[in-house]
Design a protein around this motif. Sequence first.
Motif, PDB file in Angstrom:
ATOM      1  N   GLY A 123       0.797  -1.076  -0.089  1.00  0.00           N
ATOM      2  CA  GLY A 123       0.292  -0.052   0.007  1.00  0.00           C
ATOM      3  C   GLY A 123       0.781   1.343   0.039  1.00  0.00           C
ATOM      4  O   GLY A 123       0.321   2.390   0.061  1.00  0.00           O
ATOM      5  N   TRP A 124       2.287   1.066  -0.351  1.00  0.00           N
ATOM      6  CA  TRP A 124       2.999   2.140  -0.167  1.00  0.00           C
ATOM      7  C   TRP A 124       3.102   2.905  -1.526  1.00  0.00           C
ATOM      8  O   TRP A 124       3.160   4.224  -1.619  1.00  0.00           O
ATOM      9  CB  TRP A 124       4.485   1.915   0.409  1.00  0.00           C
ATOM     10  CG  TRP A 124       4.564   1.395   1.688  1.00  0.00           C
ATOM     11  CD1 TRP A 124       3.801   1.543   2.808  1.00  0.00           C
ATOM     12  CD2 TRP A 124       5.602   0.211   2.077  1.00  0.00           C
ATOM     13  NE1 TRP A 124       4.163   0.611   3.831  1.00  0.00           N
ATOM     14  CE2 TRP A 124       5.104   0.014   3.228  1.00  0.00           C
ATOM     15  CE3 TRP A 124       6.653  -0.387   1.634  1.00  0.00           C
ATOM     16  CZ2 TRP A 124       6.212  -0.884   4.310  1.00  0.00           C
ATOM     17  CZ3 TRP A 124       7.513  -1.061   2.291  1.00  0.00           C
ATOM     18  CH2 TRP A 124       7.240  -1.189   3.544  1.00  0.00           C
ATOM     19  N   PHE A 125       3.191   2.247  -2.353  1.00  0.00           N
ATOM     20  CA  PHE A 125       3.319   2.484  -3.973  1.00  0.00           C
ATOM     21  C   PHE A 125       2.902   1.474  -4.739  1.00  0.00           C
ATOM     22  O   PHE A 125       2.956   0.304  -4.139  1.00  0.00           O
ATOM     23  CB  PHE A 125       4.635   3.048  -4.198  1.00  0.00           C
ATOM     24  CG  PHE A 125       5.714   2.181  -4.072  1.00  0.00           C
ATOM     25  CD1 PHE A 125       6.137   1.246  -5.065  1.00  0.00           C
ATOM     26  CD2 PHE A 125       6.171   2.104  -2.829  1.00  0.00           C
ATOM     27  CE1 PHE A 125       7.056   0.438  -5.171  1.00  0.00           C
ATOM     28  CE2 PHE A 125       7.416   0.828  -3.018  1.00  0.00           C
ATOM     29  CZ  PHE A 125       7.816   0.416  -3.845  1.00  0.00           C
ATOM     30  N   ALA A 126       2.715   1.773  -6.045  1.00  0.00           N
ATOM     31  CA  ALA A 126       2.065   0.683  -6.922  1.00  0.00           C
ATOM     32  C   ALA A 126       3.124   0.877  -8.169  1.00  0.00           C
ATOM     33  O   ALA A 126       3.378   1.634  -8.715  1.00  0.00           O
ATOM     34  CB  ALA A 126       0.601   1.031  -7.346  1.00  0.00           C
ATOM     35  N   ILE A 127       3.222  -0.511  -8.849  1.00  0.00           N
ATOM     36  CA  ILE A 127       3.909  -0.725  -9.738  1.00  0.00           C
ATOM     37  C   ILE A 127       3.001  -0.879 -11.039  1.00  0.00           C
ATOM     38  O   ILE A 127       2.253  -1.710 -11.052  1.00  0.00           O
ATOM     39  CB  ILE A 127       5.044  -1.823  -9.689  1.00  0.00           C
ATOM     40  CG1 ILE A 127       5.819  -1.923  -8.500  1.00  0.00           C
ATOM     41  CG2 ILE A 127       5.803  -1.996 -10.943  1.00  0.00           C
ATOM     42  CD1 ILE A 127       6.865  -0.653  -8.600  1.00  0.00           C
ATOM     43  N   PRO A 128       2.944   0.018 -11.965  1.00  0.00           N
ATOM     44  CA  PRO A 128       1.921  -0.100 -12.938  1.00  0.00           C
ATOM     45  C   PRO A 128       1.945  -1.490 -14.012  1.00  0.00           C
ATOM     46  O   PRO A 128       3.370  -1.832 -13.928  1.00  0.00           O
ATOM     47  CB  PRO A 128       1.895   1.171 -13.702  1.00  0.00           C
ATOM     48  CG  PRO A 128       3.373   1.668 -13.573  1.00  0.00           C
ATOM     49  CD  PRO A 128       3.993   1.266 -12.393  1.00  0.00           C
ATOM     50  N   ALA A 129       1.119  -1.927 -14.846  1.00  0.00           N
ATOM     51  CA  ALA A 129       1.300  -2.608 -15.863  1.00  0.00           C
ATOM     52  C   ALA A 129       1.954  -2.184 -16.846  1.00  0.00           C
ATOM     53  O   ALA A 129       1.872  -0.998 -17.208  1.00  0.00           O
ATOM     54  CB  ALA A 129      -0.137  -3.320 -15.909  1.00  0.00           C
TER      55      ALA A 129
END
Lengths: 185, 197
Positions: A123-129
């Motif tokens: 929930g800290w950051f997201a790696i996009p597809a």
Amino acid sequence: MHWRNTEECYGAVAVALHWLMAILVVGLFALGVYMRSLTYHDAWYIRGPYLHKSVGLLLLGLLAARLVWRFVSPPPRVQLTLTPLVRRFSGLVHVVFYVLLFAIMLSGYLISTADGRPIEVFGWFAIPATLTGIPRQADLAGQVHLMLGYGVIAVAVVHALAALKHQFVDHDDTLLRMLGCRAFR
Amino acid sequence: MSIAQRPLLTLAVLTLAAALGLPGSATAEVEKYVIDTANGHASINFRIRHLDFGWVYGRFNTFSGTFTYDTESPKNSGIELQIQTASVDSNQAERDKHLRNKDFLNVDKFPTATFKSTSYTEGLGTAELAGDFTLNGVTKPIRFQVERLGNGPDPWGNYRRAFMGTTEIPLKAFGIEDFGPTARSVELTFVIEGIRK
């Protein structure tokens, strides 16, 4: 204890990266195998993959940091007591480790992002597809992920047995070197 | 006259009509249709409860089939469908990956689900279609409630006919792990639109 590697021994950064990654690789493998046994109503059905993906992507960061650190502070030279063949083989095993770990992380990423959804890291950051929509992408990437996972553990077993053999049979301090410069002395 | 004799009489009348070249014989022709999957005017949809909460809707994206429709005697109509179960799509890649494995659809072992009708009855405004459904290697008779949708020429020179069928199947009966008390069965909605050959 030195942060940097010297000609004879590994510094604190390399030692910490080595053991932290060793623990995470084995832990992620165990969690991955466990996850595959879970069914719909198990508590870890959601928690397991969440932890596996988050830690796996953090491990990718550590792998990148380790590669960078190799250039910033090159590893100590391999003991000259070893035969050229053994030295070459040891170098090869390290390259195989890097390639396998990277391929495992890439294939894992391709499973979870197959439908275009990003991967949340705690929930800290997201790696996009990025790459999506390959036919049966999640299944294919999953098979690659599984096989390479077993592969890296097999290489790790060989690596660990070799280290123990060098330490306790050949008495050349291979294992002690990986505990840092002070232990080595 | 007994009921058993009636088909014979019908046959005799039709034969006579055909022999005389009467136009009435043309309407008795059984219409053959190919399901319009190419342009996405048919779909195999499902929905299942998510625990005690909402619904999850999904589809099987790849399937094909043909049907016949007898305008004179609808009970002679029939349908055959082949569904590629690996094409399951619930709009969540990790879930779909799990649905394809051996706990659920077992797609490597049983890649194709099929439906073959055995009877069709039309009532006033409603219809019912019975047939054998094969899923996960298990064949069971199932029944669809059928709604007749439109039929007629389309603007591009074809003749189309469409139906929608709904049913509910228990997952365990087909050897598929269910999802708890609220989700022991899955609802299927087949939207079937065919182009007449």
